[in-house]
Scaffold this active site. Structure first.
Site, PDB file in Angstrom:
ATOM      1  N   LYS A  58     -27.928  52.677  -0.991  1.00 26.82           N
ATOM      2  CA  LYS A  58     -28.569  51.591  -1.739  1.00 26.82           C
ATOM      3  C   LYS A  58     -27.774  51.289  -3.019  1.00 26.82           C
ATOM      4  O   LYS A  58     -27.417  52.226  -3.746  1.00 26.82           O
ATOM      5  CB  LYS A  58     -29.998  52.022  -2.093  1.00 26.82           C
TER       6      LYS A  58
ATOM      7  N   ASN B  63     -32.416  33.905   6.133  1.00 26.17           N
ATOM      8  CA  ASN B  63     -32.732  32.493   5.902  1.00 26.17           C
ATOM      9  C   ASN B  63     -34.184  32.227   6.285  1.00 26.17           C
ATOM     10  O   ASN B  63     -34.882  33.133   6.732  1.00 26.17           O
ATOM     11  CB  ASN B  63     -31.757  31.590   6.674  1.00 26.17           C
TER      12      ASN B  63
ATOM     13  N   LYS C 266     -18.392  21.639  18.689  1.00 33.15           N
ATOM     14  CA  LYS C 266     -18.800  22.875  19.383  1.00 33.15           C
ATOM     15  C   LYS C 266     -18.849  22.688  20.906  1.00 33.15           C
ATOM     16  O   LYS C 266     -19.280  23.586  21.627  1.00 33.15           O
ATOM     17  CB  LYS C 266     -20.173  23.334  18.867  1.00 33.15           C
TER      18      LYS C 266
ATOM     19  N   ASP D  46     -23.631  31.874   8.418  1.00 36.75           N
ATOM     20  CA  ASP D  46     -22.224  31.504   8.543  1.00 36.75           C
ATOM     21  C   ASP D  46     -21.312  32.585   7.970  1.00 36.75           C
ATOM     22  O   ASP D  46     -20.149  32.683   8.337  1.00 36.75           O
ATOM     23  CB  ASP D  46     -21.978  30.176   7.821  1.00 36.75           C
TER      24      ASP D  46
HETATM   25  N1  CTP Z   1     -24.315  28.288  15.009  1.00 37.36           N
HETATM   26  C1  CTP Z   1     -23.528  29.210  15.683  1.00 37.36           C
HETATM   27  N2  CTP Z   1     -22.759  30.078  14.987  1.00 37.36           N
HETATM   28  C2  CTP Z   1     -22.707  30.037  13.647  1.00 37.36           C
HETATM   29  C3  CTP Z   1     -23.490  29.084  12.940  1.00 37.36           C
HETATM   30  C4  CTP Z   1     -24.287  28.220  13.661  1.00 37.36           C
HETATM   31  O1  CTP Z   1     -23.558  29.239  16.908  1.00 37.36           O
HETATM   32  N3  CTP Z   1     -21.950  30.886  12.997  1.00 37.36           N
HETATM   33  C5  CTP Z   1     -25.140  27.360  15.812  1.00 37.36           C
HETATM   34  C6  CTP Z   1     -26.604  27.276  15.425  1.00 37.36           C
HETATM   35  O2  CTP Z   1     -27.378  28.200  16.168  1.00 37.36           O
HETATM   36  C7  CTP Z   1     -26.970  25.853  15.789  1.00 37.36           C
HETATM   37  C8  CTP Z   1     -25.678  25.092  15.578  1.00 37.36           C
HETATM   38  O3  CTP Z   1     -24.631  26.075  15.588  1.00 37.36           O
HETATM   39  O4  CTP Z   1     -27.356  25.722  17.144  1.00 37.36           O
HETATM   40  C9  CTP Z   1     -25.605  24.322  14.280  1.00 37.36           C
HETATM   41  O5  CTP Z   1     -25.962  25.180  13.200  1.00 37.36           O
HETATM   42  P1  CTP Z   1     -26.004  24.652  11.714  1.00 37.36           P
HETATM   43  O6  CTP Z   1     -26.421  25.747  10.813  1.00 37.36           O
HETATM   44  O7  CTP Z   1     -26.753  23.351  11.675  1.00 37.36           O
HETATM   45  O8  CTP Z   1     -24.491  24.246  11.432  1.00 37.36           O
HETATM   46  P2  CTP Z   1     -23.208  25.075  11.148  1.00 37.36           P
HETATM   47  O9  CTP Z   1     -22.309  24.997  12.337  1.00 37.36           O
HETATM   48  O10 CTP Z   1     -23.532  26.447  10.666  1.00 37.36           O
HETATM   49  O11 CTP Z   1     -22.539  24.211   9.992  1.00 37.36           O
HETATM   50  P3  CTP Z   1     -23.053  23.985   8.459  1.00 37.36           P
HETATM   51  O12 CTP Z   1     -23.785  25.263   8.064  1.00 37.36           O
HETATM   52  O13 CTP Z   1     -21.800  23.764   7.730  1.00 37.36           O
HETATM   53  O14 CTP Z   1     -23.945  22.776   8.485  1.00 37.36           O
END
Ligand code: CTP
Length: 396
Positions: free
Chosen positions: A285, A209, A340, A275
């Site tokens: 590869k 990302n 969370k 995620d």
């Molecule tokens: N985070 C985490 N574990 C994941 C995804 C995200 O601990 N698998 C943490 C990120 O480091 C951040 C917070 O959760 O501090 C929010 O991350 P964000 O990407 O905004 O949200 P998500 O929980 O991933 O939800 P979405 O992608 O649906 O917005």
């Protein structure tokens, strides 16, 4: 007195501005600091040992293999000082320090020093503009050194331009500012995560990302500057004066955090965690098949790291999450914070192009668990946001 009880190690390198340091020493001494001077052999061309001894009322250190206690000199002197000021810092010494070279007592000392260092360069304006000098300065600034840039004006070599040592009053004020703030996080163990995770597809490709890690690095640097014991866990190779652990995937991050978090006081989770990860990573590869215009890669959900960590969190630990949104910023942030089980969430709108990802600037909204004080910043440098955030989350 402003600096009473503070121990300052003052490094002088070979440059004509060395004569101005006598004035800086007087300011430190008058404010109650204990000053020890270390000179490079070249600095002796510009100032004398006798002058510096008389001003500091201390021994002056020059030679690397001088008689010390049983401990080598560079360890002794660096252990006891609260701050190292190098002024004037010549292009030569800056180059050595930026590259870890220890060929004299001063460069050895700074390499062994793990507390704040102020560098005040002074040199000819063309030397200051030289791209290698600038690269070294950027490298040191990114590694947590405080750089007080030289000023414009008439130079001793007859040139006009940027190169004059900054006013000693400015160096003095910066010293006071750092030493006074230095202890606000002393004794705290803080974990900061930064950068975007990389989920492998095959040996050459990954799903990533746009996170640059800048916000997390700024927080880790600021926490270190305020005296915390910092552990930075990041997907990006960095060189910092505190502990750094390099990871790639969300699963690796969870495994390191599960081990490290119980002994910490706070976790600030600015990493952009994927995620989903690839269900089956190819050992070789993936080749393009002439007959196929499309391929499918199956993804499986990664653990939500913050949710997992919140399960083992005790009441004395703080967990701070970040939240990247493109719509309904506050509403989504509050729901993530509750879901969370976080103490704070820092929300930022990633749809605004000039801030956020890759930028040095950001606008964030800091939300506390009670939602009693929702604070939105103006557009600020990430380093400024880091300061503000730490003060907010650790305010008594
Ligand atoms: N985070 C985490 N574990 C994941 C995804 C995200 O601990 N698998 C943490 C990120 O480091 C951040 C917070 O959760 O501090 C929010 O991350 P964000 O990407 O905004 O949200 P998500 O929980 O991933 O939800 P979405 O992608 O649906 O917005």
């Amino acid at each position: 007195m402003l600096l009473s009880g503070k121990k300052i190690l003052l490094g002088i390198t070979g440059g004509i501005a060395a004569y101005k340091i006598c004035d800086l020493i007087r300011k430190y001494i008058k404010s109650g600091a204990d000053v020890k001077v270390v000179l490079t052999p070249n600095a002796l061309n510009f100032v004398t040992e006798t002058t510096l001894k008389a001003l500091t009322r201390n021994q002056v250190f020059i030679h690397q293999f001088e008689e010390f206690d049983w401990k080598p000199g560079h360890i002794n002197l660096s252990d006891e000082a609260d701050l190292f000021v190098i002024a004037p810092a010549s292009a030569n010494s800056i180059g050595k320090i930026a590259n870890g070279i220890c060929d004299n007592l001063l460069t050895s000392l700074v390499t062994a020093f793990n507390k704040p260092v102020i560098l005040a360069p002074a040199m000819n304006s063309k030397m200051w503009q030289n791209k290698f000098v600038q690269k070294n300065i950027a490298k040191l600034a990114n590694s947590g050194f405080f750089i007080i840039e030289p000023e414009e004006g008439e130079l001793a070599c007859g040139y006009e331009g940027q190169g004059r040592l900054a006013d000693t009053e400015k160096i003095f004020k910066k010293t006071c500012e750092i030493l006074q703030k230095q202890n606000f996080l002393k004794g705290k163990k803080i974990i900061v995560t930064a950068g975007g995770t990389k989920e492998p597809i095959d040996p050459v490709r990954f799903i990533g990302n746009r996170s640059s890690g800048k916000m997390g690095f700024a927080i880790a640097d600021a926490a270190y500057k305020y005296g915390a014991k910092v552990c930075l866990i990041t997907t990006i190779e960095v060189c910092k004066p505190y502990e750094t652990i390099k990871i790639d995937t969300a699963q690796e991050l969870l495994s390191v955090l599960t081990q490290k978090f119980p002994e910490s006081d706070a976790l600030i989770m600015s990493a952009a965690v994927a995620d989903y990860r690839v269900k089956e990573i190819c050992d070789n590869k993936i080749k393009k098949d002439k007959n196929e215009d499309e391929i499918n890669i199956q993804l499986v959900k990664n653990p939500d790291i913050l949710k997992e960590i919140s399960k083992i969190k005790t009441s004395s630990q703080l967990v701070v999450g970040f939240c990247a949104e493109t719509e309904n910023l506050i509403e989504n942030a509050v729901s993530k914070m509750e879901n969370k089980n976080l103490d704070f969430i820092v929300a930022n709108d990633v749809s605004q192009k000039e801030i956020g990802f890759e930028s040095d600037y950001n606008i964030v909204t800091i939300i506390d668990r009670q939602k009693s004080d929702i604070q939105t910043t103006s557009k600020m440098l990430k380093t400024e946001i880091a300061d503000l955030l730490l003060k907010r989350i650790f305010s008594p």
